[in-house]
Design a protein around this motif. Structure first.
Motif, PDB file in Angstrom:
ATOM      1  N   SER A 108       0.849  -1.197  -0.085  1.00 21.01           N
ATOM      2  CA  SER A 108      -0.089   0.011   0.146  1.00 21.01           C
ATOM      3  C   SER A 108       0.954   1.274   0.100  1.00 21.01           C
ATOM      4  N   THR A 109       0.424   2.270  -0.856  1.00 20.41           N
ATOM      5  CA  THR A 109       1.292   3.553  -0.782  1.00 20.41           C
ATOM      6  C   THR A 109      -0.025   4.693  -0.722  1.00 20.41           C
ATOM      7  N   GLU A 110      -1.154   3.980  -0.186  1.00 17.11           N
ATOM      8  CA  GLU A 110      -1.932   5.139   0.279  1.00 17.11           C
ATOM      9  C   GLU A 110      -1.517   6.213   1.355  1.00 17.11           C
ATOM     10  N   ASP A 111      -1.764   7.479   1.136  1.00 16.78           N
ATOM     11  CA  ASP A 111      -1.606   8.470   2.206  1.00 16.78           C
ATOM     12  C   ASP A 111      -2.180   8.220   3.486  1.00 16.78           C
ATOM     13  N   GLU A 112      -3.310   7.626   3.407  1.00 13.59           N
ATOM     14  CA  GLU A 112      -4.066   7.205   4.515  1.00 13.59           C
ATOM     15  C   GLU A 112      -3.672   6.448   5.455  1.00 13.59           C
ATOM     16  N   ASP A 113      -2.984   5.188   4.759  1.00 16.75           N
ATOM     17  CA  ASP A 113      -2.537   4.182   5.586  1.00 16.75           C
ATOM     18  C   ASP A 113      -1.173   4.648   6.267  1.00 16.75           C
ATOM     19  N   ILE A 114      -0.323   5.522   5.410  1.00 17.90           N
ATOM     20  CA  ILE A 114       0.937   5.948   5.685  1.00 17.90           C
ATOM     21  C   ILE A 114       0.698   6.654   6.928  1.00 17.90           C
ATOM     22  N   GLN A 115      -0.272   7.692   6.905  1.00 21.95           N
ATOM     23  CA  GLN A 115      -0.334   8.632   8.171  1.00 21.95           C
ATOM     24  C   GLN A 115      -0.784   7.723   9.284  1.00 21.95           C
ATOM     25  N   TYR A 118       2.234   5.823  11.109  1.00 20.19           N
ATOM     26  CA  TYR A 118       2.873   6.684  12.016  1.00 20.19           C
ATOM     27  C   TYR A 118       2.218   7.087  12.864  1.00 20.19           C
ATOM     28  N   TYR A 125       7.782   3.046   7.579  1.00 19.24           N
ATOM     29  CA  TYR A 125       6.765   2.422   6.615  1.00 19.24           C
ATOM     30  C   TYR A 125       7.383   2.216   5.274  1.00 19.24           C
ATOM     31  N   GLN A 127       7.467   0.220   1.462  1.00 15.98           N
ATOM     32  CA  GLN A 127       6.531  -0.361   0.235  1.00 15.98           C
ATOM     33  C   GLN A 127       7.512  -1.458  -0.279  1.00 15.98           C
TER      34      GLN A 127
END
Length: 160
Positions: A108-115, A118, A125, A127
């Motif tokens: 997943s490179t989705e901003d929501e998942d990354i945010q 963290y 995080y 990929q």
């Protein structure tokens, strides 16, 4: 899939817990782990509930039972039974693992998942590399950084 319970490494080598449900990714990770020649042991669990069960057993046993506490957790996000973010939330709420590095290793490179990762306390995080050699390189760097060079506090001593 691998057993969720493992004997503690007898040689004192650090333990990496890989939380990954895709059998192909597990096979690639094992091959890359071997090729990267990491001085560690790898345990694999295949879903979020297995991860929590393994970690809970290791915390309860204090490392002296059948489950060994990991030195590093590699966590996929898209898991059956309990999503990776919920596993991460459980890890960070458990005082036995407040200083254990958790590296999200996902496609997943989705901003929501990354945010969210963290915000919940992920240390990194990453990929998943598409190419095998990229995975070998990544695991080698992870081992060098998290298992050899990074200093961590004793479990239960991290400040929030």
């Amino acid at each position: 899939m691998e057993s969720a319970i493992a004997a503690p490494p007898s040689d004192g080598a650090p333990l990496i817990l890989l939380v990954e449900d895709n059998p192909d990714d597990v096979l690639l990770a094992k091959r890359a782990f071997k090729k990267a020649a990491l001085s560690a042991t790898m345990e694999v669990v295949s879903d979020g509930d297995e991860a929590v069960g393994y970690l809970d057993a290791a915390a309860q046993a204090g490392g002296g039972g059948q489950s060994a506490p990991p030195s590093l957790i590699l966590l996929d996000l898209k898991l059956p039974k309990r999503p990776g973010l919920e596993v991460l939330r459980w890890i960070r709420a458990n005082r036995h693992y407040d200083a254990t590095p958790v590296v999200v290793l996902t496609s997943s490179t989705e901003d929501e998942d990354i945010q969210k990762a963290y915000a919940l306390g992920a240390n990194s995080y990453l990929q998943k590399p598409v190419a095998f050699n990229g995975l070998v390189q990544l695991l080698g760097v992870l081992g060098l950084y998290w298992l050899q060079n990074n200093l961590t506090a004793s479990p239960g001593t991290a400040q929030r």
